[in-house]
Design an enzyme around this catalytic site. Structure first.
Site, PDB file in Angstrom:
ATOM      1  N   LEU A  98       0.939  -1.233  -0.100  1.00  0.00           N
ATOM      2  CA  LEU A  98       0.005   0.163  -0.083  1.00  0.00           C
ATOM      3  C   LEU A  98       0.797   1.430   0.117  1.00  0.00           C
ATOM      4  CD1 LEU A  98      -3.068  -0.907   2.782  1.00  0.00           C
ATOM      5  CD2 LEU A  98      -2.910  -1.096   0.003  1.00  0.00           C
ATOM      6  N   TYR A  99       1.889   1.221   0.343  1.00  0.00           N
ATOM      7  CA  TYR A  99       2.771   2.270   0.772  1.00  0.00           C
ATOM      8  C   TYR A  99       4.277   2.349   0.143  1.00  0.00           C
ATOM      9  CZ  TYR A  99      -0.949   3.063   4.167  1.00  0.00           C
ATOM     10  OH  TYR A  99      -2.048   2.952   4.847  1.00  0.00           O
ATOM     11  N   GLY A 100       5.098   3.383  -0.403  1.00  0.00           N
ATOM     12  CA  GLY A 100       6.081   3.309  -0.859  1.00  0.00           C
ATOM     13  C   GLY A 100       7.311   3.563  -0.063  1.00  0.00           C
ATOM     14  N   PRO A 144      -3.557   3.607   7.450  1.00  0.00           N
ATOM     15  CA  PRO A 144      -3.977   2.369   8.069  1.00  0.00           C
ATOM     16  C   PRO A 144      -3.232   1.107   7.663  1.00  0.00           C
ATOM     17  CG  PRO A 144      -5.647   3.233   6.431  1.00  0.00           C
ATOM     18  CD  PRO A 144      -4.555   4.279   6.681  1.00  0.00           C
TER      19      PRO A 144
END
Ligand SMILES: *[C@@H]1O[C@H](CO)[C@@H](O)[C@H](O)[C@H]1NC(C)=O
Ligand SMILES: *[C@@H]1O[C@H](CO)[C@@H](O)[C@H](O)[C@H]1NC(C)=O
Ligand SMILES: *[C@@H]1O[C@H](CO)[C@@H](O)[C@H](O)[C@H]1NC(C)=O
Length: 277
Positions: free
Chosen positions: A167-169, A178
């Site tokens: 979900l995140y870099g 979240p």
């Protein structure tokens, strides 16, 4: 395995003498970095845990959060979940390299960009990438860990901090969203034998190269597998970062078999470690 109820929130206190060695008039402190494990550093007020939520609006969760870490796990309140899949740790069979770093608060190992180390399975719905290995220790044996089990602390706690790479870099983006982070904690006792991975990281020769804040030392050929016990279970709960901004986005996974290290004593000078509570 299952949910552990947060009962109290001891915070491990780890301070290094070098941090405040030269108290001097300097630039105003960076508000994002103006916190400590102890309210008083060399005579200067620096907000300790009770003040974290009060000194910076972005850190209000530290004061009012309902899922704050660390916790004291009461084993009789932990539920066994037979449906949790096993934890999967993956290094792709490669040796790890990276930088051992004195952050002024912790001893951290920051792995190089390659190889990627992943953890998934257990309570994790996403694959998480290792971003930092952090060591917390105290000046007294039995009093260096952040988490406690049945009111009992450990000499040290090794935290493997991972972010959700699906979900995140990166870590900082993940720590604000979240399902952002997964932190694996391993507890350490002082005993007759030494965990081979910790011996590589924390032997006297290595540690003396990072005596002062911002000192860094490059290490390679590390086998992360050697950090883990041969077999283990884990306790998991949904909690927070145990440092500002105390974001409540961490799936904690506490490994239920402690590691051993022969001594942490030589780590105290020149690094002053405070005992928690
Ligand atoms: C880690 O996860 C990423 C993304 O899911 C994947 O591309 C990579 O192959 C994995 N690496 C290992 C060593 O499992
Ligand atoms: C982390 O990711 C965010 C959002 O994708 C980006 O804005 C930020 O610059 C990145 N930070 C670093 C340190 O790479
Ligand atoms: C740690 O030391 C204790 C006591 O000496 C021993 O019983 C235990 O098996 C050791 N644990 C590991 C993982 O080696």
């Amino acid at each position: 395995m299952g949910a552990a109820a947060p009962l109290s929130a001891p915070r491990a206190l780890v301070l290094w003498a070098a941090l405040g060695a030269a108290a001097h008039i300097g630039p105003a402190p960076d508000p994002e970095d103006w916190w400590s494990y102890k309210d008083n550093l060399q005579g200067n007020f620096v907000p300790g845990p009770p003040f974290w939520g009060l000194v910076n609006a972005a850190w209000s969760l530290c004061a009012v959060g309902k899922r704050q870490s660390p916790v004291d796990v009461e084993l009789k309140r932990v539920l066994y979940d037979p449906f949790l899949p096993p934890l999967r740790l993956s290094t792709g069979g490669e040796k790890l390299r990276g930088t051992l770093y004195n952050t002024g608060r912790h001893v951290s190992f920051l792995p190089a960009a390659r190889p990627v180390v992943n953890v998934s399975g257990g309570p994790l719905l996403y694959s998480h990438r290792l971003s930092e290995l952090r060591l917390l220790f105290g000046a007294r044996d039995g009093a260096g860990s952040e988490h406690q089990i049945n009111h009992q602390g450990f000499s040290a706690e090794v935290q493997l901090i991972h972010f959700n790479q699906e979900l995140y870099g990166n870590l900082s983006a993940a720590s604000r969203g979240p399902n952002g982070l997964a932190i694996l904690s391993l507890f350490v006792n002082v005993a007759g034998s030494s965990n081979p991975f910790l011996s590589r990281l924390l032997n006297r020769d290595t540690i003396t190269r990072i005596s002062y804040k911002n000192d860094a030392y490059f290490l390679q050929d590390l086998s992360l597998e050697l950090l883990f016990p041969e077999s283990f279970g884990f306790i998991t709960y949904q909690g927070s970062l145990s440092t500002p901004p105390c974001s409540e986005t961490v799936t904690w996974i506490l490994i239920d078999r402690a590691l051993n290290i022969t001594s942490l004593q030589w780590m105290v000078p020149p690094m002053v470690a405070e005992t928690p509570h």
